[in-house]
Motif scaffolding. Sequence first.
Motif, PDB file in Angstrom:
ATOM      1  N   VAL A 160       0.845  -1.202   0.000  1.00 45.91           N
ATOM      2  CA  VAL A 160       0.000   0.000   0.000  1.00 45.91           C
ATOM      3  C   VAL A 160       0.877   1.248   0.000  1.00 45.91           C
ATOM      4  CG1 VAL A 160      -1.648   1.336   1.390  1.00 45.91           C
ATOM      5  CG2 VAL A 160      -2.015  -1.103   1.035  1.00 45.91           C
ATOM      6  N   TRP A 161       1.915   1.244   0.851  1.00 49.49           N
ATOM      7  CA  TRP A 161       2.851   2.387   0.917  1.00 49.49           C
ATOM      8  C   TRP A 161       3.533   2.604  -0.429  1.00 49.49           C
ATOM      9  CZ3 TRP A 161       8.186   2.605   0.195  1.00 49.49           C
ATOM     10  CH2 TRP A 161       8.796   3.818   0.543  1.00 49.49           C
ATOM     11  N   HIS A 162       3.917   1.514  -1.077  1.00 48.79           N
ATOM     12  CA  HIS A 162       4.693   1.612  -2.317  1.00 48.79           C
ATOM     13  C   HIS A 162       3.848   2.052  -3.506  1.00 48.79           C
ATOM     14  CE1 HIS A 162       7.986  -0.455  -4.966  1.00 48.79           C
ATOM     15  NE2 HIS A 162       8.001   0.842  -5.069  1.00 48.79           N
ATOM     16  N   TRP A 163       2.615   1.547  -3.597  1.00 52.55           N
ATOM     17  CA  TRP A 163       1.889   1.682  -4.855  1.00 52.55           C
ATOM     18  C   TRP A 163       0.616   2.517  -4.832  1.00 52.55           C
ATOM     19  CZ3 TRP A 163       4.419   1.047  -9.015  1.00 52.55           C
ATOM     20  CH2 TRP A 163       5.466   0.133  -9.057  1.00 52.55           C
ATOM     21  N   THR A 164       0.138   2.936  -3.649  1.00 48.93           N
ATOM     22  CA  THR A 164      -1.090   3.747  -3.640  1.00 48.93           C
ATOM     23  C   THR A 164      -0.881   5.046  -4.426  1.00 48.93           C
ATOM     24  OG1 THR A 164      -1.710   2.818  -1.523  1.00 48.93           O
ATOM     25  CG2 THR A 164      -2.833   4.828  -2.146  1.00 48.93           C
ATOM     26  N   SER A 165       0.354   5.554  -4.396  1.00 48.29           N
ATOM     27  CA  SER A 165       0.652   6.805  -5.123  1.00 48.29           C
ATOM     28  C   SER A 165       0.293   6.698  -6.598  1.00 48.29           C
ATOM     29  CB  SER A 165       2.138   7.141  -5.003  1.00 48.29           C
ATOM     30  OG  SER A 165       2.481   7.319  -3.677  1.00 48.29           O
ATOM     31  N   LEU A 166       0.501   5.542  -7.173  1.00 50.04           N
ATOM     32  CA  LEU A 166       0.187   5.372  -8.593  1.00 50.04           C
ATOM     33  C   LEU A 166      -1.308   5.595  -8.835  1.00 50.04           C
ATOM     34  CD1 LEU A 166       1.177   4.430 -11.448  1.00 50.04           C
ATOM     35  CD2 LEU A 166       0.448   2.143 -10.772  1.00 50.04           C
ATOM     36  N   VAL A 167      -2.125   5.008  -7.961  1.00 48.74           N
ATOM     37  CA  VAL A 167      -3.583   5.173  -8.085  1.00 48.74           C
ATOM     38  C   VAL A 167      -3.951   6.643  -7.884  1.00 48.74           C
ATOM     39  CG1 VAL A 167      -5.826   4.387  -7.218  1.00 48.74           C
ATOM     40  CG2 VAL A 167      -3.880   2.824  -7.185  1.00 48.74           C
ATOM     41  N   VAL A 168      -3.302   7.278  -6.897  1.00 44.75           N
ATOM     42  CA  VAL A 168      -3.584   8.695  -6.607  1.00 44.75           C
ATOM     43  C   VAL A 168      -3.273   9.552  -7.838  1.00 44.75           C
ATOM     44  CG1 VAL A 168      -2.939  10.692  -5.200  1.00 44.75           C
ATOM     45  CG2 VAL A 168      -3.101   8.436  -4.144  1.00 44.75           C
ATOM     46  N   LEU A 169      -2.102   9.336  -8.422  1.00 48.92           N
ATOM     47  CA  LEU A 169      -1.692  10.167  -9.566  1.00 48.92           C
ATOM     48  C   LEU A 169      -2.635   9.957 -10.757  1.00 48.92           C
ATOM     49  CD1 LEU A 169       2.194   9.789  -9.336  1.00 48.92           C
ATOM     50  CD2 LEU A 169       0.799  11.717  -8.615  1.00 48.92           C
ATOM     51  N   ARG A 204     -16.616   9.894 -14.462  1.00 48.26           N
ATOM     52  CA  ARG A 204     -15.542  10.348 -15.353  1.00 48.26           C
ATOM     53  C   ARG A 204     -14.173   9.815 -14.933  1.00 48.26           C
ATOM     54  NH1 ARG A 204     -19.719  12.803 -15.354  1.00 48.26           N
ATOM     55  NH2 ARG A 204     -20.618  13.557 -17.300  1.00 48.26           N
ATOM     56  N   LEU A 205     -14.140   9.090 -13.839  1.00 52.06           N
ATOM     57  CA  LEU A 205     -12.887   8.442 -13.426  1.00 52.06           C
ATOM     58  C   LEU A 205     -12.825   6.988 -13.913  1.00 52.06           C
ATOM     59  CD1 LEU A 205     -12.323   9.568  -9.717  1.00 52.06           C
ATOM     60  CD2 LEU A 205     -11.034  10.248 -11.726  1.00 52.06           C
ATOM     61  N   THR A 206     -13.871   6.524 -14.585  1.00 50.54           N
ATOM     62  CA  THR A 206     -13.941   5.104 -14.964  1.00 50.54           C
ATOM     63  C   THR A 206     -12.720   4.670 -15.777  1.00 50.54           C
ATOM     64  OG1 THR A 206     -16.310   5.437 -15.122  1.00 50.54           O
ATOM     65  CG2 THR A 206     -15.469   3.351 -15.914  1.00 50.54           C
ATOM     66  N   GLY A 207     -12.328   5.502 -16.743  1.00 50.10           N
ATOM     67  CA  GLY A 207     -11.193   5.145 -17.606  1.00 50.10           C
ATOM     68  C   GLY A 207      -9.908   4.965 -16.822  1.00 50.10           C
ATOM     69  N   VAL A 208      -9.563   5.958 -15.989  1.00 47.93           N
ATOM     70  CA  VAL A 208      -8.302   5.872 -15.234  1.00 47.93           C
ATOM     71  C   VAL A 208      -8.384   4.785 -14.158  1.00 47.93           C
ATOM     72  CG1 VAL A 208      -7.437   8.199 -15.650  1.00 47.93           C
ATOM     73  CG2 VAL A 208      -8.982   7.799 -13.746  1.00 47.93           C
ATOM     74  N   LEU A 209      -9.584   4.584 -13.609  1.00 49.61           N
ATOM     75  CA  LEU A 209      -9.718   3.531 -12.592  1.00 49.61           C
ATOM     76  C   LEU A 209      -9.540   2.144 -13.210  1.00 49.61           C
ATOM     77  CD1 LEU A 209     -12.574   4.768 -10.248  1.00 49.61           C
ATOM     78  CD2 LEU A 209     -10.160   4.467  -9.714  1.00 49.61           C
ATOM     79  N   THR A 210     -10.005   1.987 -14.462  1.00 49.27           N
ATOM     80  CA  THR A 210      -9.794   0.712 -15.152  1.00 49.27           C
ATOM     81  C   THR A 210      -8.296   0.446 -15.303  1.00 49.27           C
ATOM     82  OG1 THR A 210     -11.803   1.117 -16.394  1.00 49.27           O
ATOM     83  CG2 THR A 210     -10.348  -0.590 -17.247  1.00 49.27           C
ATOM     84  N   ALA A 212      -5.908   1.770 -13.488  1.00 47.89           N
ATOM     85  CA  ALA A 212      -5.322   1.584 -12.151  1.00 47.89           C
ATOM     86  C   ALA A 212      -5.580   0.169 -11.633  1.00 47.89           C
ATOM     87  CB  ALA A 212      -5.904   2.620 -11.186  1.00 47.89           C
ATOM     88  N   VAL A 213      -6.822  -0.299 -11.763  1.00 43.28           N
ATOM     89  CA  VAL A 213      -7.170  -1.629 -11.241  1.00 43.28           C
ATOM     90  C   VAL A 213      -6.363  -2.709 -11.963  1.00 43.28           C
ATOM     91  CG1 VAL A 213      -9.011  -3.362 -11.181  1.00 43.28           C
ATOM     92  CG2 VAL A 213      -9.478  -1.030 -10.441  1.00 43.28           C
ATOM     93  N   LEU A 214      -6.315  -2.619 -13.293  1.00 46.93           N
ATOM     94  CA  LEU A 214      -5.624  -3.672 -14.035  1.00 46.93           C
ATOM     95  C   LEU A 214      -4.112  -3.618 -13.834  1.00 46.93           C
ATOM     96  CD1 LEU A 214      -7.888  -3.623 -17.156  1.00 46.93           C
ATOM     97  CD2 LEU A 214      -7.569  -5.539 -15.607  1.00 46.93           C
ATOM     98  N   LEU A 215      -3.540  -2.402 -13.816  1.00 46.87           N
ATOM     99  CA  LEU A 215      -2.093  -2.285 -13.573  1.00 46.87           C
ATOM    100  C   LEU A 215      -1.730  -2.846 -12.204  1.00 46.87           C
ATOM    101  CD1 LEU A 215      -0.873   1.212 -14.839  1.00 46.87           C
ATOM    102  CD2 LEU A 215      -0.089  -1.028 -15.580  1.00 46.87           C
ATOM    103  N   ARG A 216      -2.497  -2.458 -11.198  1.00 45.56           N
ATOM    104  CA  ARG A 216      -2.194  -2.902  -9.841  1.00 45.56           C
ATOM    105  C   ARG A 216      -2.457  -4.398  -9.679  1.00 45.56           C
ATOM    106  NH1 ARG A 216       1.015  -2.569  -8.087  1.00 45.56           N
ATOM    107  NH2 ARG A 216       0.462  -3.104  -5.986  1.00 45.56           N
ATOM    108  N   PHE A 217      -3.478  -4.904 -10.356  1.00 51.74           N
ATOM    109  CA  PHE A 217      -3.739  -6.339 -10.245  1.00 51.74           C
ATOM    110  C   PHE A 217      -2.578  -7.131 -10.847  1.00 51.74           C
ATOM    111  CE2 PHE A 217      -5.330 -10.432 -11.642  1.00 51.74           C
ATOM    112  CZ  PHE A 217      -5.886 -10.893 -10.462  1.00 51.74           C
ATOM    113  N   MET A 218      -2.174  -6.754 -12.050  1.00 51.81           N
ATOM    114  CA  MET A 218      -1.102  -7.502 -12.716  1.00 51.81           C
ATOM    115  C   MET A 218       0.206  -7.380 -11.945  1.00 51.81           C
ATOM    116  SD  MET A 218      -1.633  -7.145 -16.771  1.00 51.81           S
ATOM    117  CE  MET A 218      -1.702  -5.382 -16.816  1.00 51.81           C
ATOM    118  N   ASP A 219       0.495  -6.172 -11.480  1.00 49.50           N
ATOM    119  CA  ASP A 219       1.764  -5.956 -10.777  1.00 49.50           C
ATOM    120  C   ASP A 219       1.783  -6.709  -9.445  1.00 49.50           C
ATOM    121  OD1 ASP A 219       4.215  -4.795 -11.154  1.00 49.50           O
ATOM    122  OD2 ASP A 219       3.772  -3.166  -9.755  1.00 49.50           O
ATOM    123  N   SER A 220       0.679  -6.655  -8.707  1.00 45.94           N
ATOM    124  CA  SER A 220       0.645  -7.361  -7.427  1.00 45.94           C
ATOM    125  C   SER A 220       0.646  -8.875  -7.647  1.00 45.94           C
ATOM    126  CB  SER A 220      -0.582  -6.947  -6.612  1.00 45.94           C
ATOM    127  OG  SER A 220      -1.757  -7.322  -7.285  1.00 45.94           O
TER     128      SER A 220
END
Lengths: 287, 90
Positions: A160-169, A204-210, A212-220
């Motif tokens: 969470v410490w390492h990667w939440t920033s990516l979702v925030v940005l 209007r966040l649907t695109g970036v959330l998609t 974020a979810v997929l990047l974080r899922f694959m990376d984790s």
Amino acid sequence: MERTRNERAWLLVLPVMIVVAFSAIIPLMTVVNYSVQDILDPYTRFFVGTEWFRDILRDDSLHAALGRQLVFSFTVLLIQIPLGIAIALCMPTRGIWVAITLVALALPLLVPWNVVGTIWQLFARQDIGLLGVTINAMGIDYNYTGSRMGAWLTVVAMDVWHWTSLVVLLCYSGLRAIPDAYYQAARIDGASRWAVFRHVQLPRLTGVLTIAVLLRFMDSFMIYAEPFVLTGGGPGSSTTFLSQYLATMAIGQFDVGRAAAFSLIYFLIILALSWVFYTIITRSQKG
Amino acid sequence: MNWMYWTVPTAIFFAVIAVILISMTLWQVAAPSPERRGLLPLSTTPGDRLFIGLLSSAYFHLLWLGLTDLHPGWMTAFCILWLITVMRWG
């Protein structure tokens, strides 16, 4: 109307294909060759067909590692996505604090994976670590090297410490792209803060959330260095995820054929998820 | 190439994949196909359908190996039919 595609442009990709062939395709073909053989030493090998695949697919410890991997990935997603949205909503929108906040948020993303593990290994130690000493001083028995729950909580907190920033940005960029007219219309209608979030910002966040979810899922799903450095997969095998399980099999036990079969199964999971990622992104862009 | 530890079955497997990819490339260079919608729930090009057919075939084989003790050749035969179905009507 049906649209035709000119496939000739793919010929321009040929030089890259040659480089990829040497760096990825030939090694992958070698792994396929390994996966159907029992390799005892560089000169002794036996053809075993699909036996390694049967063996791996029916291995309870692999099922357990896959289960832990899925639980870990969904846990970090459940924390990081809402937390990332909440932080992005709280961030300043103008002034010098925008730059300061963005730089501060980007810092964890710049730290190499193994260094993150080392930082948290020291930070969470119950004898000298700031976090470990503080939690124990509060009367909570916390020891990530001896307790399964402690190890899990520490690995999740570290991710969470390492990667939440990516979702925030990503969310912050999505929020900044919403035109002011939408907010003005919401104000005229007397919409509450929650209604603005629910009906203006979130859709209007649907695109970036998609993304974020997929990047974080694959990376984790491919996590290796951080838990390996922090807990070594323990206590027991409570934080042994798929990639560490594979590394132990291939390098620790030199069980090359079995590890190759496992690598291909792991590769197919990642390939399917990457295809889903690619399809969703390209379809959303077309939409 | 000896270091790659080739076997006859894996050589045949990669040869078939290579022939399919080269044939598809030549076909699409000669006559690019339009994106269309068929049985699959999304619009696809022939390349997309080939990828979906091959990836799903790999998963079918894993299911077969994980759940049965029967020879994988049966599943390979089914996957050939599946691949043809996806390419033609997918």
